[in-house]
Motif scaffolding. Structure first.
Motif, PDB file in Angstrom:
ATOM      1  N   SER A 147      86.092  37.406  96.111  1.00 32.27           N
ATOM      2  CA  SER A 147      85.178  36.553  96.867  1.00 32.27           C
ATOM      3  C   SER A 147      85.546  36.528  98.346  1.00 32.27           C
ATOM      4  O   SER A 147      84.682  36.626  99.223  1.00 32.27           O
ATOM      5  CB  SER A 147      85.202  35.132  96.296  1.00 32.27           C
ATOM      6  OG  SER A 147      84.490  34.249  97.127  1.00 32.27           O
ATOM      7  N   ILE A 148      86.852  36.402  98.647  1.00 26.57           N
ATOM      8  CA  ILE A 148      87.313  36.398 100.042  1.00 26.57           C
ATOM      9  C   ILE A 148      86.926  37.703 100.725  1.00 26.57           C
ATOM     10  O   ILE A 148      86.434  37.706 101.857  1.00 26.57           O
ATOM     11  CB  ILE A 148      88.841  36.185 100.100  1.00 26.57           C
ATOM     12  CG1 ILE A 148      89.188  34.741  99.710  1.00 26.57           C
ATOM     13  CG2 ILE A 148      89.386  36.504 101.485  1.00 26.57           C
ATOM     14  CD1 ILE A 148      90.676  34.462  99.622  1.00 26.57           C
ATOM     15  N   ASN A 149      87.135  38.821 100.041  1.00 25.88           N
ATOM     16  CA  ASN A 149      86.792  40.129 100.622  1.00 25.88           C
ATOM     17  C   ASN A 149      85.290  40.254 100.868  1.00 25.88           C
ATOM     18  O   ASN A 149      84.864  40.836 101.870  1.00 25.88           O
ATOM     19  CB  ASN A 149      87.276  41.254  99.709  1.00 25.88           C
ATOM     20  CG  ASN A 149      88.790  41.370  99.680  1.00 25.88           C
ATOM     21  OD1 ASN A 149      89.469  40.994 100.632  1.00 25.88           O
ATOM     22  ND2 ASN A 149      89.328  41.875  98.590  1.00 25.88           N
ATOM     23  N   ALA A 150      84.502  39.697  99.953  1.00 30.68           N
ATOM     24  CA  ALA A 150      83.049  39.764 100.105  1.00 30.68           C
ATOM     25  C   ALA A 150      82.596  38.943 101.311  1.00 30.68           C
ATOM     26  O   ALA A 150      81.747  39.383 102.100  1.00 30.68           O
ATOM     27  CB  ALA A 150      82.367  39.261  98.832  1.00 30.68           C
ATOM     28  N   ILE A 151      83.150  37.747 101.471  1.00 32.34           N
ATOM     29  CA  ILE A 151      82.785  36.893 102.610  1.00 32.34           C
ATOM     30  C   ILE A 151      83.222  37.549 103.916  1.00 32.34           C
ATOM     31  O   ILE A 151      82.512  37.495 104.929  1.00 32.34           O
ATOM     32  CB  ILE A 151      83.416  35.496 102.452  1.00 32.34           C
ATOM     33  CG1 ILE A 151      82.819  34.783 101.226  1.00 32.34           C
ATOM     34  CG2 ILE A 151      83.193  34.657 103.702  1.00 32.34           C
ATOM     35  CD1 ILE A 151      83.512  33.483 100.864  1.00 32.34           C
ATOM     36  N   LYS A 152      84.382  38.193 103.897  1.00 24.26           N
ATOM     37  CA  LYS A 152      84.845  38.913 105.086  1.00 24.26           C
ATOM     38  C   LYS A 152      83.857  40.024 105.441  1.00 24.26           C
ATOM     39  O   LYS A 152      83.528  40.227 106.618  1.00 24.26           O
ATOM     40  CB  LYS A 152      86.229  39.504 104.838  1.00 24.26           C
ATOM     41  CG  LYS A 152      86.776  40.305 106.003  1.00 24.26           C
ATOM     42  CD  LYS A 152      88.127  40.927 105.676  1.00 24.26           C
ATOM     43  CE  LYS A 152      88.609  41.819 106.819  1.00 24.26           C
ATOM     44  NZ  LYS A 152      89.901  42.478 106.502  1.00 24.26           N
ATOM     45  N   CYS A 153      83.377  40.753 104.424  1.00 23.11           N
ATOM     46  CA  CYS A 153      82.399  41.826 104.669  1.00 23.11           C
ATOM     47  C   CYS A 153      81.112  41.269 105.273  1.00 23.11           C
ATOM     48  O   CYS A 153      80.509  41.890 106.157  1.00 23.11           O
ATOM     49  CB  CYS A 153      82.088  42.561 103.360  1.00 23.11           C
ATOM     50  SG  CYS A 153      83.405  43.675 102.812  1.00 23.11           S
TER      51      CYS A 153
END
Length: 531
Positions: A147-153
């Motif tokens: 989820s963190i990686n997706a929000i960063k993207c």
């Protein structure tokens, strides 16, 4: 014995077998293979099986692995906008594996699409961001990370920053409200998200600062009721401090003052906890002051307060070999990495620089000596560009006096004696010694000391002095540094020094490793064997 799970229904078996083979294929699948697979098992069929056959053993794990690999390809990711409803449903699934896949699918979509702006609009239209936040807070570890990686993207995509930061006040309120009503684990996950966002770009870092989200670190660190949470927040703050934008923004907050307070006095009643917290606080402070930008932001009084706190701790820890002492010395090395920081350390009224020099050549403890040698090398400029290795005249004079005073108070009597004593110790200490000498010899007084000690030159030019790659490389770098300084020095006119220059050049030509000199082939004459 555990019961053997029943086999999948006959109609599912071929699909699961093919999906398993697809997922287990080593390396990345290419677009042609993906198309071939989807011609046989279209996405609606795979999604339907996930939804309707979830109770069948192996279905979720096999299909999730297959879809993850499929969406990580350019062709697979290009199909996701048509199936945004799958991402939406997946983020609301009770299955952690499916939720994790949905989070990863957002990243795959944004990383592989040719029209990133349209992809962001698709995600915004399906209101994906709030569901990602839910997965961040209540998902298992893998789901939360995805989820963190997706929000960063999303944040680093064109038009995506407006989703994460609708405006400074609203963006701040959303995450702050979540933090206020979350468990300690949830709050730490929000801090981890902030760290990831902060490193995306200067504009996103500005949005984080303007949203007052850095205040969440201050709140968490100030709350001393949960030691593990405080330590986790400090670890994330250290990661945040490594960002290229950290000095510009973190030093505008009260975080440095908070860290100085931790270094100065106890936070918990448990002394071992205090030591860990002070160690991390010192390292973070050093990291914050390790860039040139820091000295255009911070006021000198804050630096003086920090050095006062560090000086007090070093005096209290004198002659102790503790992790805290080594961390403080490492922090001083970070501060001394810039010309501004090195000059401040050397000209300060506090005794931090003299402590570094004395510890570097004392044999009280290996860990402390090693940390001091590396810190001293940084202060001397070994990691700075050549034109910035030298400091201002006042700092240079202080450095010189520290070396001569330390030598005079030791059995070695001269700086050259001190340096040679380092090269006689164990490999790690020697490597730190080579590094230190490489930084010091840009100074004429030290170059003269080194060249006056034939024993130092013999070690530095000896290809057999080191047996490890790191040792050989460090020795060779040191050799090159001495030779380079000598080539532009008036010392070269001295006949005895000219011989040293030749010896250094010969060692440089041999290279850092155990190369043998060229040996001419010799004819071998033997008598013929007779029967």
């Amino acid at each position: 014995m555990e019961a053997t799970p029943p086999p999948p229904p006959p109609e599912l078996a071929p699909m699961l077998e093919a999906a398993s083979d697809f997922a287990s294929f080593p390396g990345m699948q290419n677009d042609a293979t993906v198309k071939e697979f989807l011609d046989i098992f279209p996405l609606p069929v795979l999604f339907s099986a996930l939804q309707n056959e979830a109770d069948v053993p192996g279905v979720i794990d096999t299909l999730v692995a297959c879809l993850d690999k499929l969406f990580s390809t350019k062709y697979g990711a290009s199909l996701l906008p048509k199936y945004a409803s799958f991402i939406l449903a997946g983020l609301q699934s009770d299955s952690q594996a499916i939720r994790c896949l949905a989070c990863k699918s957002v990243s795959h979509l944004l990383e592989n699409t040719e029209d990133c702006k349209a992809a962001v609009q698709t995600l915004e239209g399906h209101n994906i961001y709030p569901l990602l936040l839910n997965s961040l807070l209540d998902g298992e570890e893998q789901t939360s990370t995805a989820s963190i990686n997706a929000i960063k993207c999303i944040a680093q995509s064109p038009g995506g920053m407006g989703i994460v930061f609708p405006d400074p006040s609203e963006g701040s309120k959303q995450l702050k409200d979540l933090a206020a009503h979350s468990s300690s684990l949830g709050r730490i996950r929000i801090l981890a998200l902030i760290v990831k966002l902060f490193s995306v770009s200067s504009s996103v870092a500005t949005a984080v600062y303007d949203s007052d989200l850095l205040n969440l670190f201050e709140v968490e660190i100030n709350d001393r009721h949960d030691m593990l949470t405080t330590l986790s927040a400090l670890e994330l703050l250290y990661e945040l401090a490594e960002s290229p934008y950290s000095s510009r923004f973190l030093l505008k907050t009260t975080l440095l003052q908070l860290l100085i307070g931790m270094i100065s006095y106890s936070c918990f009643s448990n002394s071992s906890v205090d030591t860990i917290l002070r160690s991390r606080a010192a390292l973070i402070s050093g990291r914050l002051l390790s860039s040139v930008d820091a000295y255009t932001t911070i006021d000198k009084s804050s630096v003086s307060t920090l050095l006062f706190a560090i000086d007090g701790r070093l005096k209290l820890l004198d002659s102790q070999n503790t992790d805290e002492c080594e961390s403080i010395l490492e922090a001083l090395g970070l501060i001394g990495a810039t010309t501004e920081g090195a000059s401040l350390l050397l000209t300060s009224s506090f005794e931090v620089a003299s402590h570094v020099v004395e510890s570097a050549f004392g044999r009280q403890s290996r860990g402390k000596q090693l940390a001091s040698l590396h810190a001293l090398g940084s202060i001397c400029g070994v990691d700075r560009p050549e034109e910035k290795m030298m400091l201002d005249s006042k700092a240079e004079e202080c450095l010189k006096q520290l070396f001569y005073a330390t030598a005079a108070n030791s059995p070695k009597l001269t700086p050259s004696g001190l340096l040679f004593s380092i090269l006689q110790q164990e490999p790690e200490i020697r490597i730190a010694g080579y590094r230190l000498i490489a930084g010091l010899v840009v100074r004429q007084w030290c170059l003269m000391e080194v060249c006056s000690k034939q024993d130092i030159i013999s070690v530095v030019t000896n290809p057999h002095a080191e047996t490890t790659k790191n040792g050989m490389d460090a020795r060779h770098v040191c050799c090159v540094a001495i030779s380079k300084s000598l080539s532009s020095s008036p010392l070269l006119h001295d006949a005895s020094i000219a011989g040293i220059a030749g010896k250094l050049q010969e060692a440089i030509k041999r290279g850092p490793y155990l190369t043998k000199k060229h040996i001419e082939a010799q004819p071998l004459v033997i008598t013929a064997e007779r029967f």
